[in-house]
Scaffold this active site. Structure first.
Site, short mmCIF file in Angstrom:
data_model
loop_
_atom_site.label_atom_id
_atom_site.label_comp_id
_atom_site.label_asym_id
_atom_site.label_seq_id
_atom_site.Cartn_x
_atom_site.Cartn_y
_atom_site.Cartn_z
N ASP A 143 40.14 19.29 -78.00
CA ASP A 143 41.48 18.84 -77.65
C ASP A 143 41.71 17.42 -78.17
O ASP A 143 40.77 16.71 -78.54
CB ASP A 143 41.68 18.87 -76.14
N HIS A 202 40.98 22.30 -83.71
CA HIS A 202 41.76 22.23 -82.47
C HIS A 202 41.54 23.45 -81.59
O HIS A 202 41.93 23.45 -80.42
CB HIS A 202 43.25 22.08 -82.80
#
Length: 461
Positions: A436, A432
């Site tokens: 995204d 992450h």
């Protein structure tokens, strides 16, 4: 004509010269001959000429010890490792005194990524092991000494034992006379009388238990029913490296997993219709793995950030214009991830062939370091073991991994109706820090669309 005494001296000088040549003495030397004037003598160099005087020239044979005889005992060193591997652990397959054939495996060196086999350079006998079992070695470290078969010392044959003296034949004893024939009974035997006394019966409480067996000697361990034991096995280097890398991935990456499900009806129908023709043409079985690998390459080109990686040293994002997919393969030694390179330029047959060849090398423990270096994305198929659901861990330094699972028939809503379809759950774990949620979900839906309808790949939709 040379006198007899001079010819004898010359013969002795020639004998000494030949012995010196056999010993490897190739330097310039002069040996004066007994009874020969000082102007005459024997001289030999690297040529084949022996000069006795100015008018007589004799030719002698030049003897030299060959490399085979000089190197009858050879020392075998550790082969060079790849740049990413510095050391390994030795596991011996042979012991001192064992006879080996040429190219027979003597030991294996377990590294962080694979096992390197060390064969015998020639047929011979193991003279010495220079590294203990489990010891650490680097490239070029001496491993063992091998005495070649041609130079092995001949073992003296034991003298034949003299034959034992013939034992005197035993004298046969006279046979006993045959027994006399018994008389045939003509009357029935008498019936024993029945006792009129009641039979004594013992109550259950009066029955005494049998004596207990004798106790075992104090030196012997008595196995106890239901006893619990444990034993310890040293962790091999590959398993240690796997544990280290997985823990590093958890400590470094901000891992997040997103899920989806894929209807396998169309791809299963396509496989059923074309698998025989595919096998006949390519000599390969058509599986589901090639469809997922090709779909992943298609989705990685659509979402290049999933194919990228963070360089923590320079704090830069490295985008790759090529697609190298690591395919996780479970082996008895641990999990390995050989790489299928340039998947974006492959078709289904090329992918199936590459996966088959890498799988065979993994099962035979023949994977090289180069087969597992690199990789921009990983696919792990836990469905072959029946896994329904799972969250895979990223294979660093990559940024994402796709987890496949088993196919099960489940009721699903199709066009407002309930139908039973073969369904598979898929999971995408991603870093992450770089990817995204929008890119991750879009990437997974792209794979879903390409697998459910392979025409998407042909039309580039």
């Amino acid at each position: 004509m040379v006198p007899l005494w001079r010819s004898r001296c010359l013969g002795r000088a020639l004998g000494r010269s030949l012995r010196a040549l056999r010993q490897g003495n190739c330097t310039l030397a002069r040996c004066p001959l007994s009874g020969v004037p000082g102007s005459q003598g024997l001289a030999y160099t690297n040529s084949r000429k022996l000069v006795v005087n100015s008018s007589s020239v004799f030719t002698v044979r030049y003897f030299r010890t060959t490399a085979v005889h000089r190197d009858d005992v050879v020392t075998v060193n550790t082969p060079a490792f790849a740049e990413s591997v510095t050391e390994g652990d030795v596991r011996w397959e042979k012991a001192v005194g064992d006879t080996v054939a040429e190219d027979e495996v003597v030991c294996e060196i377990e590294t962080d990524k694979t096992s390197v086999q060390v064969p015998a350079p020639a047929a011979g006998v193991i003279e010495a092991l220079l590294v203990p079992d489990g010891g650490k070695v680097e490239g070029g470290t001496p491993l063992f000494k091998l005495r070649k078969t041609g130079a092995a010392p001949a073992k003296a044959k034991p003298a034949a034992a003299p034959p034992p003296p013939a034992a005197p034949e035993p004298v046969a004893a006279p046979a006993p006379p045959p027994p006399a024939a018994a008389a045939i009974p003509t009357t029935m035997p008498p019936v024993p009388p029945v006792s009129t006394q009641p039979i004594d019966s013992k109550p259950v409480s009066a029955v005494k238990p049998a004596a207990a067996p004798a106790a075992a000697p104090p030196g012997e361990a008595v196995p106890t029913k239901g006893a619990r034991s444990e034993h310890r096995v040293k962790m091999n280097r590959m398993r240690q490296r796997i544990a280290q890398r997985l823990k590093e991935a958890q400590n470094t990456c901000a891992m997040l997993t997103t899920f989806n499900e894929i209807d396998m009806s169309n791809i299963r129908e396509m496989r059923t219709v074309h698998k025989d023709t595919f096998l006949k043409k390519h000599n390969l079985k058509l599986g589901f793995m090639s469809a997922f690998v090709k779909a992943a390459a298609f989705a990685l080109q659509d979402q290049p950030v999933v194919n990228a990686v963070i360089d923590d040293t320079t704090k830069e994002i490295v985008y790759r214009d090529y697609v190298d997919i690591s395919v996780a393969v479970a082996t008895p030694r641990g999990l390995v991830v050989p790489v299928v390179r340039n998947v974006e330029n492959m078709n289904f047959a090329d992918i199936e062939r590459a996966i088959y060849e890498l799988g065979e090398k993994a099962r035979k423990n023949e994977l090289a370091i180069e087969d597992m270096d690199g990789g921009t994305f990983t696919i792990s198929n836990g469905g072959v073991f029946g896994s329904l659901f799972g969250t895979p861990i990223i294979n660093p330094p990559q940024s994402a991994i796709l987890g496949m699972h088993a196919i099960f028939d489940r009721p699903v809503a199709v066009g407002g109706k309930i139908e039973v379809r073969p369904m598979m759950y898929v999971a995408l774990t991603y870093d992450h820090r770089l990817i995204d949620g929008r890119e991750a979900v879009t990437f997974l839906r792209k794979i879903k669309a390409a697998v459910e309808d392979p025409r998407v790949l042909l039309l580039d939709l």
